[in-house]
Design a protein around this motif. Structure first.
Motif, PDB file in Angstrom:
ATOM      1  N   GLY A  83     -17.445 -35.632  -1.225  1.00 19.11           N
ATOM      2  CA  GLY A  83     -16.584 -34.527  -0.819  1.00 19.11           C
ATOM      3  C   GLY A  83     -15.891 -33.855  -1.974  1.00 19.11           C
ATOM      4  O   GLY A  83     -16.207 -34.057  -3.146  1.00 19.11           O
ATOM      5  N   LYS A  84     -14.881 -33.040  -1.649  1.00 18.54           N
ATOM      6  CA  LYS A  84     -14.308 -32.110  -2.617  1.00 18.54           C
ATOM      7  C   LYS A  84     -13.598 -32.818  -3.761  1.00 18.54           C
ATOM      8  O   LYS A  84     -13.666 -32.375  -4.912  1.00 18.54           O
ATOM      9  CB  LYS A  84     -13.357 -31.140  -1.929  1.00 18.54           C
ATOM     10  N   LEU A  85     -12.895 -33.925  -3.505  1.00 13.92           N
ATOM     11  CA  LEU A  85     -12.179 -34.588  -4.583  1.00 13.92           C
ATOM     12  C   LEU A  85     -13.134 -35.232  -5.578  1.00 13.92           C
ATOM     13  O   LEU A  85     -12.848 -35.309  -6.772  1.00 13.92           O
ATOM     14  CB  LEU A  85     -11.229 -35.639  -4.006  1.00 13.92           C
TER      15      LEU A  85
ATOM     16  N   ASP B 160     -17.147 -22.317  -0.714  1.00 14.94           N
ATOM     17  CA  ASP B 160     -17.001 -22.848   0.636  1.00 14.94           C
ATOM     18  C   ASP B 160     -16.128 -24.107   0.627  1.00 14.94           C
ATOM     19  O   ASP B 160     -15.971 -24.771   1.646  1.00 14.94           O
ATOM     20  CB  ASP B 160     -18.364 -23.152   1.270  1.00 14.94           C
ATOM     21  N   ARG B 161     -15.538 -24.427  -0.528  1.00 13.13           N
ATOM     22  CA  ARG B 161     -14.614 -25.543  -0.618  1.00 13.13           C
ATOM     23  C   ARG B 161     -13.297 -25.186   0.072  1.00 13.13           C
ATOM     24  O   ARG B 161     -12.862 -24.030   0.046  1.00 13.13           O
ATOM     25  CB  ARG B 161     -14.344 -25.893  -2.085  1.00 13.13           C
ATOM     26  N   VAL B 162     -12.655 -26.161   0.660  1.00 13.20           N
ATOM     27  CA  VAL B 162     -11.409 -25.928   1.382  1.00 13.20           C
ATOM     28  C   VAL B 162     -10.311 -26.812   0.788  1.00 13.20           C
ATOM     29  O   VAL B 162     -10.454 -28.030   0.717  1.00 13.20           O
ATOM     30  CB  VAL B 162     -11.562 -26.236   2.888  1.00 13.20           C
ATOM     31  N   ALA B 163      -9.221 -26.180   0.359  1.00 13.82           N
ATOM     32  CA  ALA B 163      -8.079 -26.929  -0.175  1.00 13.82           C
ATOM     33  C   ALA B 163      -7.026 -27.204   0.892  1.00 13.82           C
ATOM     34  O   ALA B 163      -6.370 -28.249   0.875  1.00 13.82           O
ATOM     35  CB  ALA B 163      -7.450 -26.167  -1.338  1.00 13.82           C
ATOM     36  N   VAL B 164      -6.832 -26.263   1.810  1.00 14.75           N
ATOM     37  CA  VAL B 164      -5.847 -26.405   2.888  1.00 14.75           C
ATOM     38  C   VAL B 164      -6.504 -25.971   4.185  1.00 14.75           C
ATOM     39  O   VAL B 164      -7.115 -24.899   4.245  1.00 14.75           O
ATOM     40  CB  VAL B 164      -4.593 -25.535   2.621  1.00 14.75           C
ATOM     41  N   ARG B 165      -6.360 -26.779   5.203  1.00 15.60           N
ATOM     42  CA  ARG B 165      -7.015 -26.494   6.481  1.00 15.60           C
ATOM     43  C   ARG B 165      -6.011 -25.968   7.514  1.00 15.60           C
ATOM     44  O   ARG B 165      -4.885 -26.451   7.605  1.00 15.60           O
ATOM     45  CB  ARG B 165      -7.703 -27.756   7.023  1.00 15.60           C
ATOM     46  N   GLN B 166      -6.483 -25.000   8.296  1.00 11.77           N
ATOM     47  CA  GLN B 166      -5.644 -24.447   9.352  1.00 11.77           C
ATOM     48  C   GLN B 166      -5.213 -25.521  10.340  1.00 11.77           C
ATOM     49  O   GLN B 166      -4.061 -25.539  10.791  1.00 11.77           O
ATOM     50  CB  GLN B 166      -6.401 -23.334  10.086  1.00 11.77           C
ATOM     51  N   ALA B 167      -6.088 -26.434  10.667  1.00 19.37           N
ATOM     52  CA  ALA B 167      -5.748 -27.487  11.623  1.00 19.37           C
ATOM     53  C   ALA B 167      -4.583 -28.343  11.125  1.00 19.37           C
ATOM     54  O   ALA B 167      -3.726 -28.778  11.914  1.00 19.37           O
ATOM     55  CB  ALA B 167      -6.962 -28.359  11.904  1.00 19.37           C
ATOM     56  N   TYR B 168      -4.545 -28.589   9.816  1.00 18.53           N
ATOM     57  CA  TYR B 168      -3.426 -29.351   9.249  1.00 18.53           C
ATOM     58  C   TYR B 168      -2.118 -28.588   9.429  1.00 18.53           C
ATOM     59  O   TYR B 168      -1.080 -29.169   9.811  1.00 18.53           O
ATOM     60  CB  TYR B 168      -3.679 -29.631   7.768  1.00 18.53           C
TER      61      TYR B 168
ATOM     62  N   THR C 113      -0.505 -19.476  11.989  1.00 14.54           N
ATOM     63  CA  THR C 113      -1.744 -18.803  11.619  1.00 14.54           C
ATOM     64  C   THR C 113      -1.638 -18.241  10.204  1.00 14.54           C
ATOM     65  O   THR C 113      -0.727 -17.467   9.891  1.00 14.54           O
ATOM     66  CB  THR C 113      -2.051 -17.648  12.583  1.00 14.54           C
ATOM     67  N   VAL C 114      -2.550 -18.631   9.337  1.00  9.70           N
ATOM     68  CA  VAL C 114      -2.517 -18.164   7.952  1.00  9.70           C
ATOM     69  C   VAL C 114      -2.829 -16.668   7.926  1.00  9.70           C
ATOM     70  O   VAL C 114      -3.880 -16.250   8.416  1.00  9.70           O
ATOM     71  CB  VAL C 114      -3.534 -18.948   7.091  1.00  9.70           C
ATOM     72  N   PRO C 115      -1.944 -15.852   7.341  1.00  8.56           N
ATOM     73  CA  PRO C 115      -2.183 -14.405   7.363  1.00  8.56           C
ATOM     74  C   PRO C 115      -3.306 -13.950   6.442  1.00  8.56           C
ATOM     75  O   PRO C 115      -3.937 -12.919   6.695  1.00  8.56           O
ATOM     76  CB  PRO C 115      -0.836 -13.825   6.903  1.00  8.56           C
ATOM     77  N   ALA C 116      -3.557 -14.691   5.353  1.00  9.41           N
ATOM     78  CA  ALA C 116      -4.635 -14.325   4.426  1.00  9.41           C
ATOM     79  C   ALA C 116      -5.005 -15.555   3.602  1.00  9.41           C
ATOM     80  O   ALA C 116      -4.147 -16.384   3.288  1.00  9.41           O
ATOM     81  CB  ALA C 116      -4.201 -13.184   3.509  1.00  9.41           C
ATOM     82  N   TRP C 117      -6.284 -15.636   3.264  1.00  8.20           N
ATOM     83  CA  TRP C 117      -6.790 -16.773   2.500  1.00  8.20           C
ATOM     84  C   TRP C 117      -7.324 -16.301   1.152  1.00  8.20           C
ATOM     85  O   TRP C 117      -7.759 -15.155   1.022  1.00  8.20           O
ATOM     86  CB  TRP C 117      -7.937 -17.454   3.253  1.00  8.20           C
ATOM     87  N   SER C 118      -7.304 -17.181   0.163  1.00  5.26           N
ATOM     88  CA  SER C 118      -7.961 -16.902  -1.116  1.00  5.26           C
ATOM     89  C   SER C 118      -8.246 -18.242  -1.791  1.00  5.26           C
ATOM     90  O   SER C 118      -7.785 -19.291  -1.348  1.00  5.26           O
ATOM     91  CB  SER C 118      -7.100 -16.017  -2.026  1.00  5.26           C
ATOM     92  N   THR C 119      -9.000 -18.201  -2.868  1.00  2.17           N
ATOM     93  CA  THR C 119      -9.318 -19.421  -3.607  1.00  2.17           C
ATOM     94  C   THR C 119      -8.133 -19.806  -4.497  1.00  2.17           C
ATOM     95  O   THR C 119      -7.495 -18.947  -5.103  1.00  2.17           O
ATOM     96  CB  THR C 119     -10.572 -19.223  -4.468  1.00  2.17           C
ATOM     97  N   ALA C 120      -7.858 -21.122  -4.557  1.00  6.32           N
ATOM     98  CA  ALA C 120      -6.710 -21.622  -5.312  1.00  6.32           C
ATOM     99  C   ALA C 120      -7.104 -22.852  -6.116  1.00  6.32           C
ATOM    100  O   ALA C 120      -8.054 -23.573  -5.775  1.00  6.32           O
ATOM    101  CB  ALA C 120      -5.570 -21.979  -4.357  1.00  6.32           C
ATOM    102  N   HIS C 121      -6.349 -23.103  -7.177  1.00  7.82           N
ATOM    103  CA  HIS C 121      -6.478 -24.353  -7.922  1.00  7.82           C
ATOM    104  C   HIS C 121      -6.171 -25.523  -7.006  1.00  7.82           C
ATOM    105  O   HIS C 121      -6.830 -26.562  -7.051  1.00  7.82           O
ATOM    106  CB  HIS C 121      -5.531 -24.323  -9.131  1.00  7.82           C
ATOM    107  N   GLY C 122      -5.135 -25.392  -6.192  1.00  7.91           N
ATOM    108  CA  GLY C 122      -4.840 -26.375  -5.162  1.00  7.91           C
ATOM    109  C   GLY C 122      -3.827 -27.434  -5.541  1.00  7.91           C
ATOM    110  O   GLY C 122      -3.331 -28.137  -4.653  1.00  7.91           O
ATOM    111  N   ASP C 123      -3.500 -27.566  -6.831  1.00  3.07           N
ATOM    112  CA  ASP C 123      -2.527 -28.586  -7.251  1.00  3.07           C
ATOM    113  C   ASP C 123      -1.808 -28.092  -8.505  1.00  3.07           C
ATOM    114  O   ASP C 123      -1.691 -28.811  -9.495  1.00  3.07           O
ATOM    115  CB  ASP C 123      -3.245 -29.912  -7.521  1.00  3.07           C
TER     116      ASP C 123
ATOM    117  N   TRP D  27      -9.581 -27.953  -5.821  1.00  4.93           N
ATOM    118  CA  TRP D  27      -9.584 -26.496  -5.695  1.00  4.93           C
ATOM    119  C   TRP D  27     -10.406 -26.050  -4.497  1.00  4.93           C
ATOM    120  O   TRP D  27     -11.347 -26.720  -4.068  1.00  4.93           O
ATOM    121  CB  TRP D  27     -10.083 -25.843  -6.978  1.00  4.93           C
ATOM    122  N   GLY D  28     -10.043 -24.880  -3.966  1.00  2.00           N
ATOM    123  CA  GLY D  28     -10.765 -24.344  -2.815  1.00  2.00           C
ATOM    124  C   GLY D  28      -9.928 -23.301  -2.098  1.00  2.00           C
ATOM    125  O   GLY D  28      -8.903 -22.836  -2.597  1.00  2.00           O
TER     126      GLY D  28
END
Length: 280
Positions: free
Chosen positions: A67-69, A149-157, A173-183, A202-203
């Motif tokens: 997975g992503k990590l 297609d990597r996900v750093a933060v999930r809407q379900a969380y 509800t997240v108003p807008a998404w973008s790619t982030a470093h994540g930490d 990242w994702g």
């Protein structure tokens, strides 16, 4: 960044680090001392035929070694443009020992120190030059445009965690998404020249997530949190940026419930109240 783990974990990781050094044909001048959370990672400077480098060892139980990590740094090496300052990944190897999986990554050595060394939380004024902030803003703008297609933060969380830890009913509800470093905290950023470290997570995340993360970890030093708001205003001073701040506050309040980052709890509650008031 973290203290050495209990003896059994420390011994196992040091043995695996020695194995990795042999397989990668590198030598160490001193035992590695850079520990990750609960001994999950161990890193240190090594010497290679091409000069000094940085060796990072990651451990996971075999059923979680994916997975992503596990793949984040390699994916960042493949996807991130040169405008994003980061240590380049030279070599990578993975192996399994019974129920334990290990990943060794050999990076270019970053000689400059991180802004903080013992915690992601900022407790002092680092007096960063203007060019540092300009480089950071450019890097974050660049990262935000990287397709993944990597996900750093999930809407379900967020649907579950935001009402629980903010203690407030909110449209999650997240108003807008973008790619982030994540930490993007202070222990993952070097100075006085900027390098962004630790690309495991990242994702895709809420727009403004990285800026919000840096701001939130600055709350103990109001002068610096004001600098973050000033230099990253185009992202933070918007409804989407304020929502991203609430997301990060939620995450850190969750860590408070586990006994971590307790020095931030009062500031987090105060900032959450301000942001919720702004969103009304």
């Amino acid at each position: 960044m973290f203290s050495e783990p209990e003896r059994a974990v420390s011994r196992r990781m040091l043995m695996a680090y020695a194995d990795a050094s042999g397989q990668l044909n590198v030598t160490t001048a001193a035992p590695p001392k850079s520990w990750g959370w609960q001994g999950r990672t161990l890193s240190g400077r090594v010497d290679t035929l091409d000069g000094p480098a940085w060796l990072r060892l990651v451990h996971a139980h075999t059923d979680r070694a994916n997975g992503k990590l596990w793949d984040g740094p390699r994916a960042a090496e493949d996807c991130m443009p040169p405008a994003v300052p980061r240590p380049r990944l030279r070599r990578r190897l993975a192996w399994v020992m019974s129920a334990d999986s290990y990943l060794a990554e050999l990076y270019d050595l970053v000689a400059e120190p991180t802004v903080t060394t013992d915690s992601p939380v900022l407790r002092h004024h680092p007096d960063l030059p203007d060019v540092w902030w300009v480089t950071l803003r450019t890097a974050l703008d660049t990262v935000s445009t990287v397709a993944t297609d990597r996900v750093a933060v999930r809407q379900a969380y967020l649907d579950r965690a935001m009402p629980q830890y903010l203690r407030h009913e909110i449209d999650t509800t997240v108003p807008a998404w973008s790619t982030a470093h994540g930490d993007l905290h202070w222990a993952n950023l070097t100075c006085p020249t900027l390098t962004m470290l630790d690309w495991e997570g990242w994702g895709i995340a809420p727009l403004g997530f990285d800026a919000a993360t840096l701001h939130t970890y600055s709350l103990l030093v109001p002068e610096v949190s004001a600098q973050v708001r000033e230099h990253l205003a185009p992202v933070l001073n918007t409804p989407t940026g304020r929502f991203a701040e609430l997301v990060v506050v939620t995450q850190l309040l969750q860590t408070n419930s586990r006994g971590d980052n307790l020095e931030l709890e009062g500031r987090l509650r105060h900032r959450a109240a301000e942001l919720l008031d702004d969103l009304r």
